[in-house]
Design an enzyme around this catalytic site. Structure first.
Site, PDB file in Angstrom:
ATOM      1  N   ARG A 105       0.867  -1.177   0.000  1.00 43.97           N
ATOM      2  CA  ARG A 105       0.000   0.000   0.000  1.00 43.97           C
ATOM      3  C   ARG A 105       0.907   1.233   0.000  1.00 43.97           C
ATOM      4  O   ARG A 105       2.087   1.147   0.377  1.00 43.97           O
ATOM      5  CB  ARG A 105      -0.884   0.025   1.250  1.00 43.97           C
ATOM      6  CG  ARG A 105      -2.002  -1.004   1.190  1.00 43.97           C
ATOM      7  CD  ARG A 105      -2.751  -1.076   2.497  1.00 43.97           C
ATOM      8  NE  ARG A 105      -3.556   0.111   2.771  1.00 43.97           N
ATOM      9  CZ  ARG A 105      -4.230   0.298   3.913  1.00 43.97           C
ATOM     10  NH1 ARG A 105      -4.187  -0.623   4.866  1.00 43.97           N
ATOM     11  NH2 ARG A 105      -4.940   1.392   4.101  1.00 43.97           N
ATOM     12  N   HIS A 106       0.355   2.370  -0.372  1.00 45.43           N
ATOM     13  CA  HIS A 106       1.061   3.660  -0.259  1.00 45.43           C
ATOM     14  C   HIS A 106       1.401   3.922   1.215  1.00 45.43           C
ATOM     15  O   HIS A 106       0.805   3.311   2.115  1.00 45.43           O
ATOM     16  CB  HIS A 106       0.148   4.772  -0.785  1.00 45.43           C
ATOM     17  CG  HIS A 106      -1.203   4.746  -0.123  1.00 45.43           C
ATOM     18  ND1 HIS A 106      -1.427   5.311   1.119  1.00 45.43           N
ATOM     19  CD2 HIS A 106      -2.359   4.158  -0.496  1.00 45.43           C
ATOM     20  CE1 HIS A 106      -2.677   5.085   1.461  1.00 45.43           C
ATOM     21  NE2 HIS A 106      -3.286   4.377   0.499  1.00 45.43           N
ATOM     22  N   ASN A 145      -5.799   8.786   5.791  1.00 49.08           N
ATOM     23  CA  ASN A 145      -5.667   7.621   6.689  1.00 49.08           C
ATOM     24  C   ASN A 145      -5.659   8.120   8.136  1.00 49.08           C
ATOM     25  O   ASN A 145      -6.309   7.553   9.005  1.00 49.08           O
ATOM     26  CB  ASN A 145      -4.376   6.834   6.438  1.00 49.08           C
ATOM     27  CG  ASN A 145      -4.391   6.060   5.130  1.00 49.08           C
ATOM     28  OD1 ASN A 145      -3.363   5.915   4.478  1.00 49.08           O
ATOM     29  ND2 ASN A 145      -5.542   5.546   4.734  1.00 49.08           N
ATOM     30  N   ARG A 167      -1.070   9.663  -3.493  1.00 48.12           N
ATOM     31  CA  ARG A 167      -0.422   8.980  -2.374  1.00 48.12           C
ATOM     32  C   ARG A 167       0.446   7.795  -2.825  1.00 48.12           C
ATOM     33  O   ARG A 167       1.432   7.472  -2.174  1.00 48.12           O
ATOM     34  CB  ARG A 167      -1.442   8.553  -1.308  1.00 48.12           C
ATOM     35  CG  ARG A 167      -2.649   7.750  -1.774  1.00 48.12           C
ATOM     36  CD  ARG A 167      -3.680   7.755  -0.646  1.00 48.12           C
ATOM     37  NE  ARG A 167      -4.866   6.922  -0.869  1.00 48.12           N
ATOM     38  CZ  ARG A 167      -5.962   7.301  -1.507  1.00 48.12           C
ATOM     39  NH1 ARG A 167      -6.008   8.515  -2.052  1.00 48.12           N
ATOM     40  NH2 ARG A 167      -7.006   6.493  -1.606  1.00 48.12           N
ATOM     41  N   GLU A 175      -7.803   3.238  -5.923  1.00 49.82           N
ATOM     42  CA  GLU A 175      -8.572   2.606  -4.838  1.00 49.82           C
ATOM     43  C   GLU A 175     -10.052   2.445  -5.222  1.00 49.82           C
ATOM     44  O   GLU A 175     -10.558   3.156  -6.096  1.00 49.82           O
ATOM     45  CB  GLU A 175      -8.431   3.455  -3.561  1.00 49.82           C
ATOM     46  CG  GLU A 175      -9.156   2.918  -2.318  1.00 49.82           C
ATOM     47  CD  GLU A 175      -8.794   1.458  -1.941  1.00 49.82           C
ATOM     48  OE1 GLU A 175      -8.867   0.570  -2.808  1.00 49.82           O
ATOM     49  OE2 GLU A 175      -8.491   1.227  -0.756  1.00 49.82           O
ATOM     50  N   HIS A 183      -3.513   0.322  -3.242  1.00 50.09           N
ATOM     51  CA  HIS A 183      -4.417   0.656  -2.135  1.00 50.09           C
ATOM     52  C   HIS A 183      -5.013  -0.617  -1.538  1.00 50.09           C
ATOM     53  O   HIS A 183      -4.998  -1.678  -2.173  1.00 50.09           O
ATOM     54  CB  HIS A 183      -5.545   1.543  -2.662  1.00 50.09           C
ATOM     55  CG  HIS A 183      -5.048   2.746  -3.391  1.00 50.09           C
ATOM     56  ND1 HIS A 183      -4.887   3.968  -2.789  1.00 50.09           N
ATOM     57  CD2 HIS A 183      -4.632   2.908  -4.680  1.00 50.09           C
ATOM     58  CE1 HIS A 183      -4.415   4.836  -3.676  1.00 50.09           C
ATOM     59  NE2 HIS A 183      -4.264   4.220  -4.834  1.00 50.09           N
TER      60      HIS A 183
HETATM   61  O1  F6P Z   1      -9.158   3.527   4.507  1.00 48.02           O
HETATM   62  C1  F6P Z   1      -8.279   3.427   3.442  1.00 48.02           C
HETATM   63  C2  F6P Z   1      -8.977   2.841   2.241  1.00 48.02           C
HETATM   64  O2  F6P Z   1      -8.030   2.662   1.218  1.00 48.02           O
HETATM   65  C3  F6P Z   1     -10.165   3.675   1.716  1.00 48.02           C
HETATM   66  O3  F6P Z   1      -9.828   4.696   0.812  1.00 48.02           O
HETATM   67  C4  F6P Z   1     -11.039   2.619   1.105  1.00 48.02           C
HETATM   68  O4  F6P Z   1     -12.365   3.033   0.939  1.00 48.02           O
HETATM   69  C5  F6P Z   1     -10.885   1.498   2.107  1.00 48.02           C
HETATM   70  O5  F6P Z   1      -9.542   1.558   2.552  1.00 48.02           O
HETATM   71  C6  F6P Z   1     -11.162   0.120   1.565  1.00 48.02           C
HETATM   72  O6  F6P Z   1     -11.237  -0.786   2.633  1.00 48.02           O
HETATM   73  P1  F6P Z   1     -12.671  -1.352   3.112  1.00 48.02           P
HETATM   74  O7  F6P Z   1     -13.215  -2.027   1.911  1.00 48.02           O
HETATM   75  O8  F6P Z   1     -12.317  -2.281   4.235  1.00 48.02           O
HETATM   76  O9  F6P Z   1     -13.520  -0.190   3.550  1.00 48.02           O
END
Ligand code: F6P
Length: 198
Positions: free
Chosen positions: A12-13, A19, A64, A85, A151
Site C-alpha cells: 500500500r502507499h 488515513n 499517495r 482505490e 491501495h
Molecule cells: O481507509 C483506506 C482505504 O483505502 C479507503 O480509501 C477505502 O475506501 C478502504 O480503505 C477500503 O477498505 P474497506 O473495503 O475495508 O472499507
C-alpha cells in the site's frame, strides 16, 4: 506454472493524511509517517532488486501512491488507473462513522455483503476485481520483478488472485500499511514473504 522465477512486490502507499483522519476515498498527500515509509521502501527496493533483472514500479494515478514511489530512483514507473482505490462514490471523504450515522441503510448493506455492495455512484469489490483483469494479464506476462504500489481494496483483490484465496474472503484480507508482501512466482508454484518496514 511460471517458467521465469521472479517476484511481485505488493505494498500500500505510505500513510496518507486521509488515513490519519479516518476518511475514505480522497486524494490526499502523505503524512510524516507515510513520507518516512516512502524513504524506507526505496532503501529496501534498492537492496532487494540489486541482483534482479530490470524491475518496474506500478502505481495508481492517485498522488499517495505516486509520492510513495517518489524516492525510488532509476526504475521505470507506470501509472495505472485500474490500480486506483475502490471508488466510494457519494461517500468520498467521509469517515466510516459518518457513513453509519448519515446513511445507515448503506452502512448495513455493506456490512451484510461487503463483496457485492456497491457504493452509490461508486464501486463494489466485484467491480474492482473486474477492472483489475488487464493488470493481472500484464503482471502474468512480465519476466522481470514488478513493484505494485496501490491501495487496500485493490491489493486485497490482487493478493487473493496470486495467493489463490477464495472470492468471499477478499474484502477482509489483511493488507496493513507499511508492509511489503513479496510473492515469488516460480516453477514450483507461488511463495509468500512479508516485510514490515515500520
Ligand atoms: O481507509 C483506506 C482505504 O483505502 C479507503 O480509501 C477505502 O475506501 C478502504 O480503505 C477500503 O477498505 P474497506 O473495503 O475495508 O472499507
Amino acid at each position: 506454472m511460471h517458467l521465469t522465477p521472479r517476484p511481485i512486490l505488493l505494498t500500500r502507499h505510505g500513510e496518507s493524511i486521509d488515513n490519519v483522519r479516518g476518511r475514505i476515498g480522497g486524494d490526499t498527500v502523505l503524512s510524516e509517517a507515510g513520507e518516512l515509509y516512502a524513504k524506507k521502501l526505496a532503501k529496501f527496493m534498492d537492496k532487494r532488486l540489486k541482483n534482479e533483472r530490470a524491475a518496474s514500479i506500478w502505481t495508481s494515478t492517485l498522488q499517495r501512491t505516486i509520492l510513495t514511489a517518489g524516492p525510488i530512483v532509476g526504475l521505470p514507473k507506470i501509472q495505472w488507473r485500474a490500480l486506483d482505490e475502490i471508488y466510494v462514490g457519494v461517500c468520498d471523504g467521509m469517515t466510516y462513522e459518518e457513513v453509519k450515522k448519515n446513511m445507515p441503510e448503506e452502512y448495513e448493506s455493506r456490512e451484510k455483503d461487503k463483496l457485492r455492495y456497491r457504493y452509490p455512484r461508486g464501486e463494489s469489490y466485484l467491480d474492482v476485481i473486474q477492472r483489475l483483469e488487464p493488470v493481472i494479464i500484464e503482471l502474468e506476462r512480465q519476466r522481470a520483478p514488478v513493484v505494485v504500489i496501490s491501495h487496500q481494496a485493490v491489493l486485497r483483490a490482487l493478493y487473493a488472485y496470486f495467493a489463490d484465496r477464495p472470492l468471499k474472503e477478499i474484502p477482509n484480507i489483511e493488507v496493513p500499511l507499511h508492509t511489503i508482501i513479496e510473492i515469488q512466482m516460480g516453477v514450483t508454484g507461488v511463495q509468500e514473504k512479508r516485510y514490515k518496514l515500520m
